[in-house]
Scaffold this motif. Structure first.
Motif, PDB file in Angstrom:
ATOM      1  N   CYS A 151      43.037  -3.531 -17.671  1.00  0.00           N
ATOM      2  CA  CYS A 151      44.031  -3.300 -16.604  1.00  0.00           C
ATOM      3  C   CYS A 151      43.365  -2.454 -15.532  1.00  0.00           C
ATOM      4  N   ASP A 152      42.948  -3.075 -14.469  1.00  0.00           N
ATOM      5  CA  ASP A 152      42.240  -2.366 -13.410  1.00  0.00           C
ATOM      6  C   ASP A 152      42.395  -3.148 -12.109  1.00  0.00           C
ATOM      7  N   ASP A 153      43.127  -2.581 -11.166  1.00  0.00           N
ATOM      8  CA  ASP A 153      43.371  -3.291  -9.912  1.00  0.00           C
ATOM      9  C   ASP A 153      43.906  -4.696 -10.209  1.00  0.00           C
ATOM     10  N   GLY A 154      44.969  -4.760 -10.996  1.00  0.00           N
ATOM     11  CA  GLY A 154      45.473  -6.035 -11.499  1.00  0.00           C
ATOM     12  C   GLY A 154      44.972  -6.184 -12.928  1.00  0.00           C
ATOM     13  N   ILE A 155      44.495  -7.360 -13.244  1.00  0.00           N
ATOM     14  CA  ILE A 155      43.928  -7.558 -14.591  1.00  0.00           C
ATOM     15  C   ILE A 155      42.562  -8.245 -14.456  1.00  0.00           C
ATOM     16  N   LYS A 156      41.595  -7.762 -15.227  1.00  0.00           N
ATOM     17  CA  LYS A 156      40.253  -8.338 -15.191  1.00  0.00           C
ATOM     18  C   LYS A 156      39.915  -8.923 -16.557  1.00  0.00           C
ATOM     19  N   MET A 157      39.346 -10.102 -16.535  1.00  0.00           N
ATOM     20  CA  MET A 157      38.930 -10.748 -17.787  1.00  0.00           C
ATOM     21  C   MET A 157      37.402 -10.813 -17.818  1.00  0.00           C
ATOM     22  N   TYR A 158      36.803 -10.274 -18.886  1.00  0.00           N
ATOM     23  CA  TYR A 158      35.350 -10.236 -19.016  1.00  0.00           C
ATOM     24  C   TYR A 158      34.904 -11.031 -20.230  1.00  0.00           C
ATOM     25  N   ASP A 159      33.720 -11.614 -20.112  1.00  0.00           N
ATOM     26  CA  ASP A 159      33.042 -12.140 -21.289  1.00  0.00           C
ATOM     27  C   ASP A 159      32.232 -10.980 -21.859  1.00  0.00           C
ATOM     28  N   ALA A 160      32.620 -10.535 -23.061  1.00  0.00           N
ATOM     29  CA  ALA A 160      31.961  -9.369 -23.659  1.00  0.00           C
ATOM     30  C   ALA A 160      31.139  -9.776 -24.869  1.00  0.00           C
ATOM     31  N   SER A 161      30.633 -11.028 -24.866  1.00  0.00           N
ATOM     32  CA  SER A 161      29.811 -11.428 -26.021  1.00  0.00           C
ATOM     33  C   SER A 161      28.554 -10.566 -26.112  1.00  0.00           C
ATOM     34  N   ASP A 162      28.043 -10.104 -24.963  1.00  0.00           N
ATOM     35  CA  ASP A 162      26.953  -9.128 -24.991  1.00  0.00           C
ATOM     36  C   ASP A 162      27.489  -7.821 -24.400  1.00  0.00           C
ATOM     37  N   PRO A 163      27.842  -6.847 -25.252  1.00  0.00           N
ATOM     38  CA  PRO A 163      28.453  -5.609 -24.726  1.00  0.00           C
ATOM     39  C   PRO A 163      27.564  -4.871 -23.743  1.00  0.00           C
ATOM     40  N   ALA A 164      26.260  -5.138 -23.810  1.00  0.00           N
ATOM     41  CA  ALA A 164      25.358  -4.469 -22.864  1.00  0.00           C
ATOM     42  C   ALA A 164      25.344  -5.173 -21.518  1.00  0.00           C
ATOM     43  N   ASN A 165      26.014  -6.290 -21.449  1.00  0.00           N
ATOM     44  CA  ASN A 165      26.039  -7.027 -20.194  1.00  0.00           C
ATOM     45  C   ASN A 165      27.324  -7.846 -20.102  1.00  0.00           C
ATOM     46  N   ILE A 166      28.437  -7.156 -19.988  1.00  0.00           N
ATOM     47  CA  ILE A 166      29.690  -7.894 -19.909  1.00  0.00           C
ATOM     48  C   ILE A 166      29.816  -8.516 -18.524  1.00  0.00           C
ATOM     49  N   VAL A 167      30.412  -9.693 -18.492  1.00  0.00           N
ATOM     50  CA  VAL A 167      30.443 -10.482 -17.250  1.00  0.00           C
ATOM     51  C   VAL A 167      31.890 -10.753 -16.857  1.00  0.00           C
ATOM     52  N   LEU A 168      32.199 -10.417 -15.592  1.00  0.00           N
ATOM     53  CA  LEU A 168      33.558 -10.651 -15.097  1.00  0.00           C
ATOM     54  C   LEU A 168      33.783 -12.151 -14.941  1.00  0.00           C
ATOM     55  N   LYS A 169      34.817 -12.646 -15.591  1.00  0.00           N
ATOM     56  CA  LYS A 169      35.112 -14.077 -15.507  1.00  0.00           C
ATOM     57  C   LYS A 169      36.261 -14.358 -14.543  1.00  0.00           C
ATOM     58  N   LYS A 170      37.208 -13.421 -14.509  1.00  0.00           N
ATOM     59  CA  LYS A 170      38.374 -13.662 -13.650  1.00  0.00           C
ATOM     60  C   LYS A 170      39.014 -12.328 -13.297  1.00  0.00           C
ATOM     61  N   HIS A 171      39.427 -12.203 -12.068  1.00  0.00           N
ATOM     62  CA  HIS A 171      40.119 -10.988 -11.620  1.00  0.00           C
ATOM     63  C   HIS A 171      41.402 -11.407 -10.914  1.00  0.00           C
ATOM     64  N   VAL A 172      42.534 -11.056 -11.507  1.00  0.00           N
ATOM     65  CA  VAL A 172      43.819 -11.345 -10.880  1.00  0.00           C
ATOM     66  C   VAL A 172      44.320 -10.046 -10.277  1.00  0.00           C
ATOM     67  N   THR A 173      44.297  -9.965  -8.958  1.00  0.00           N
ATOM     68  CA  THR A 173      44.766  -8.733  -8.307  1.00  0.00           C
ATOM     69  C   THR A 173      46.289  -8.738  -8.265  1.00  0.00           C
TER      70      THR A 173
END
Lengths: 186, 411
Positions: free
Chosen positions: B346-368
């Protein structure tokens, strides 16, 4: 705000209608403000036009009294009891007082300020002008009354309210001072 | 001579006015006065009552096809979520002072100020109170030294806008009224319990097997619920300072505090033992965890502290010495939830990350959108509590979030 724009409009009209008789004039003051919260320094510069016994201009300054602020105002002066290069003058200023500091800080009531707001500024005074040299330069002295308003929206760091409530309190400062300033007119 | 006389007169006139001048300082604020009801009358009303408008949502708890949503200090909304595209607000359980909820089996546990109440929700639309355990939780703190009356329950507040003139600051004292304690209201929570239900990351209650664990600012309290309708409070454990949230994973409890993350072992369920901690900058910090990593959001603010706004991934493979793996900048994050490799913040809306690699999580979708507070991801359905409604998104496509429904909040 309205008053400021009306005066600015009037200033423009006067300049336009009296172009032939008008001269640029600048009044620059330093002085003291004396009130319930002690003495403070003030600096002002007012620039405008002079015609007959009138001066109309726009001014700005720094006012250190209680809450440091920047008054921006319209100004009008009327000379009277002229005698050679000396005269008395009545002065009135009105405008907006902008807060100097808008960042968070704790005020003396223990509150954490979140926002400062501008308020009304006005002043009125009686001055004495002594012309110096052959030009229009003059030494100015003025006594008067000076009012400024600032307000702060604040919150307590450790207190918050439920959703139905407003978490912020508001402090209003209506600051009334006597003003004594000396200046240079050119 | 005349001039000198005039100058002196002017000065005298000037300074004589000075004593007449008085600055006017005013303070505008709102006074809240409690409305009391006897405890007997209040407990009679702890049952499924007609649905009420959602006004101030707190924590949520998903239990089967139902969403239990806390209404801050008022009770619990029961929302039938059989069809996530069309959730229906069915009933409301009036529980004054309620901030936290958790469910096990057919029993919903909730706090009512200092008391713990157990409500039978085998039929959520006909919920009924089965047990009240008094004085389980610490006292609510109020400003101005206000103390709630014995055997009376605050069921509401009257508000009155007031402006007073101020004298000099040193002489100033607050004239009256009651203010809430910040964190008692801000960090309300339900619990995350993998078997009986799912809760958000802002939880202050959680259930693991036969124990309900509750945290307050500095304590951890195990409550035995081996007989669900007969909760028995255990010994209060001093757990640290400024504790805000609790999250269970396997036989561990992760406690989020403003100063850090504390890990407790609950191999002996009634006697949690601190196993490790991870200290970070002072901030509000809900936490979730899995086998190897804990995910902590840090949020700065007036009541939270001056930390950076960020998501911290903490390596907890060695529970005795957790270490920071990586931090990611955020805007002003609050709750978070994770489903397999997908992490939602929950950050500036909702952010969805791919966290398969916790050292390099990748933003997949941001719904503001509006300010979001907490979320639960379960069964490809993401439930998000925000300032303007309860949103549900479909995340079966791991690259996208599709809005399913929104239950509006009437403020």
């Amino acid at each position: 705000m309205k008053l400021f724009f009306i005066t600015a409009f009037a200033f423009t009209c006067i300049c336009t209608s009296a172009q032939k008789k008008t001269n640029f004039s600048s009044e620059n003051y330093a002085g003291l403000l004396e009130g319930e919260h002690g003495s403070s320094l003030q600096l002002q510069t007012i620039n405008g036009v002079k015609f007959n016994n009138w001066f109309v201009g726009l001014g700005a300054g720094i006012d250190w009294y209680y809450r440091r602020s920047i008054p921006v105002f319209a100004s009008i002066n009327k000379d009277f009891l002229k005698k050679e290069k000396r005269s008395f003058y009545l002065s009135a200023n009105a405008g907006i007082n902008f807060p100097w500091q808008t960042d968070n800080y704790n005020n003396e009531w223990g509150y954490n300020e979140t926002k400062s707001y501008a308020g009304l500024y006005w002043s009125a005074g009686l001055g004495y002008k002594i012309g110096i040299g052959k030009g229009n330069d003059a030494l100015l002295m003025q006594f008067g009354y000076d009012y400024k308003h600032v307000s702060e929206e604040v919150g307590l760091p450790y207190i918050v309210f439920d959703s139905e409530t407003d978490p912020n309190d508001r402090f209003h400062y209506h600051l009334r001072r006597l003003s004594f300033k000396v200046g240079w007119n050119f | 001579m005349k001039k000198i006389f005039f100058a002196v007169l002017s000065c005298l006139l000037f300074f004589s006015f000075q004593s007449c001048l008085k600055d006017k300082l005013t303070h505008s604020y709102t006074i809240y006065t409690p409305i009391y009801e006897t405890k007997e009358r209040v407990t009679l009303n702890i049952k499924s009552n007609p649905a009420k408008e959602i006004q101030s949502p707190g924590n949520l708890f998903v239990y089967g096809n139902y969403i239990f949503l806390n209404e801050t200090d008022k009770g619990v909304h029961i929302i039938d979520n059989t069809d996530p595209s069309n959730p229906v607000d069915k009933a409301f359980i009036d529980i004054p002072g309620n901030l936290d909820i958790a469910v096990k089996g057919n029993i919903l546990y909730a706090d009512m100020y200092q008391d713990l109440v157990a409500v039978d929700i085998s039929d959520p639309l006909h919920a009924k109170l089965v047990k009240t355990v008094p004085d389980v939780f610490g006292e609510r703190y109020y400003a101005n030294g206000f103390v709630a009356a014995n055997n009376m329950v605050i069921v509401g507040w009257t508000r009155k806008d007031t402006t007073i003139a101020l004298e000099h600051p040193q002489n100033y004292s607050y004239p009256g009224g009651v203010w809430f304690d910040a964190r008692a209201l801000q960090s309300a929570g339900a619990a995350a319990a993998p078997i009986p239900g799912i809760s958000g990351s802002m939880a202050r209650f959680t259930i693991v097997n036969n124990y309900l664990y509750a945290v307050d600012h500095h304590s951890l309290l195990p409550i035995s619920i081996s007989v669900p309708a007969e909760p028995v409070a255990g010994n209060l454990i001093s757990a640290g300072f400024d504790i805000e949230t609790i999250y269970p994973f396997k036989n561990k409890l992760f406690l989020g505090s403003m100063g850090g993350l504390y890990i407790y072992d609950i191999s002996q369920p009634g006697e949690p033992v601190k196993e490790g901690d991870f200290i970070h900058a002072t901030a509000c910090d809900p936490v979730i965890a899995d086998d190897n990593y804990a995910y902590v959001t840090l949020r700065e603010g007036t009541t939270c502290g001056p930390a950076n706004n960020e998501l911290e991934v903490v390596d907890v493979q060695d529970l005795h010495a957790p270490s920071l793996l990586k931090s990611y900048p955020m805007t002003k994050p609050q709750g978070l939830t994770k489903d397999n490799t997908l992490l939602f913040v929950c950050d500036d809306g909702i952010k969805m990350y791919d966290a398969s690699d916790p050292a390099n999580i990748v933003l997949k979708k941001h719904v503001t959108g509006p300010e979001t507070r907490d979320a639960i991801a379960w069964n490809k359905n993401l439930i998000v509590v925000s300032t303007d409604g309860l949103y549900q998104y479909d995340y079966s496509n791991s690259n996208d979030l599709t809005l399913r429904s929104k239950l509006s909040i009437n403020r």
